[in-house]
Enzyme design. Sequence first.
Site, mmCIF file in Angstrom:
data_model
loop_
_atom_site.group_PDB
_atom_site.id
_atom_site.type_symbol
_atom_site.label_atom_id
_atom_site.label_comp_id
_atom_site.label_asym_id
_atom_site.label_seq_id
_atom_site.Cartn_x
_atom_site.Cartn_y
_atom_site.Cartn_z
ATOM 1 N N CYS A 1 0.826 -1.221 0.000
ATOM 2 C CA CYS A 1 0.000 0.000 0.000
ATOM 3 C C CYS A 1 0.855 1.264 0.000
ATOM 4 C CB CYS A 1 -0.875 0.059 1.242
ATOM 5 S SG CYS A 1 -1.743 -1.433 1.655
HETATM 6 O O1 KQY Z 1 -4.118 1.006 0.957
HETATM 7 C C1 KQY Z 1 -4.238 1.168 2.138
HETATM 8 N N1 KQY Z 1 -4.172 0.166 2.930
HETATM 9 C C2 KQY Z 1 -4.502 2.541 2.653
HETATM 10 C C3 KQY Z 1 -5.136 2.594 3.963
HETATM 11 C C4 KQY Z 1 -5.316 3.988 4.463
HETATM 12 C C5 KQY Z 1 -5.421 3.972 5.925
HETATM 13 C C6 KQY Z 1 -5.578 5.316 6.537
HETATM 14 N N2 KQY Z 1 -5.730 5.184 7.939
#
Ligand code: KQY
Length: 368
Positions: A357
């Site tokens: 991510c």
């Molecule tokens: O792709 C992702 N896991 C982004 C998550 C955003 C989390 C913000 N608290």
Amino acid sequence: MTTLNSTPRADGFHMPAEWATQSQTWMVWPERPDNWRLGGKPAQAAHVAVAKAIARFEPVTVGVSAAQYDNARAQLDLPNIRLVELSSDDAWVRDTGPTFVIDDYGNVRGVDWGFNAWGGFDGGLYFPWNRDDQVARKILEIERSPRYRTEGFVLEGGSIHVDGEGTLITTEECLLNRNRNPHLSREAIEQVLREQLAVEKVIWLPDGLYNDETDGHVDNFCCYVRPGEVLLAWTDDAQNPNYPRCQAALKVLESSLDAKGRSFIVHKMPIPGPLFATEEECAGVDRVAGTQERDPSVRLAGSYVNFLIVNGGIIAPSFDDPLDEVAQGILQKLFPEHEVVMVPGRELLLGGGNIHCLTQQQPLGKRG
Ligand code: KQY
């Protein structure tokens, strides 16, 4: 910069698989104190470890705010790591960055999807998100790469995985969620994916991992290891809230053919934990209305599937869990030509995601 009115498919471009040769990986420096505990300091240390692990294999560019430039520069002290000043709302460049597409002549362009912080005012994770929505455009500008913009169509890069041979895997939980593109049907969404990524077939898993704040991004649940072969987060424990999700995904994969007519080989990756944030970890996050609440009773969506493939390496999270070694062994067996590097992922997980991510690979494209 050039923004094109056509689509990648019309121009002979497609999204390559993650294992295609890369020119670099992009990251964005974490600093917002209402997402990352203790002013982001532990997450920054974890981020540095990820950047340095990737930099052993290929160049890394890190986008950083003006306020954090000196601090990030001092910590990311390797010649292979370039810093560029880049405003953002947070660090999730998988979701805010461009999805790079390539053609047969060595050209690289980028798709700049609409971004609404994982759901806008209907379950989104923060407001405002306008600087995040500009990240893809700015990266493409820095790279002098032409841009396709999907105005009015919201998508995060973590919600898709492709094999580079015409098949895309995603989840209904995310892409069909009313907080992404409620004006579009499943067929219309598939059509956008076909045009923007030049895929032929979309495989819809019902859900992602339990409690994933992204509404079930596939990159935390199931990924390709090579064409026709996927790695699925897995539990045999019927009490685990992920059990029905894993069963449902397996059923879809076992009954589907990919774009080339292949059945899927499904490898299973055990889910770590259960993992929870401690009281102290939750207390370290600034409380701001409209951002994700932190609660030690909420099971974290930790997953070993949230790894990044780089040139010759696999950069995967560890969780100080007895399954860390098992996960490393599975990855090493599935990627015999790559060196598997495990990097502590707990601080990243506390912020709501993990290594995949927080990174965005840029393909080299074919040269010559
Ligand atoms: O792709 C992702 N896991 C982004 C998550 C955003 C989390 C913000 N608290």
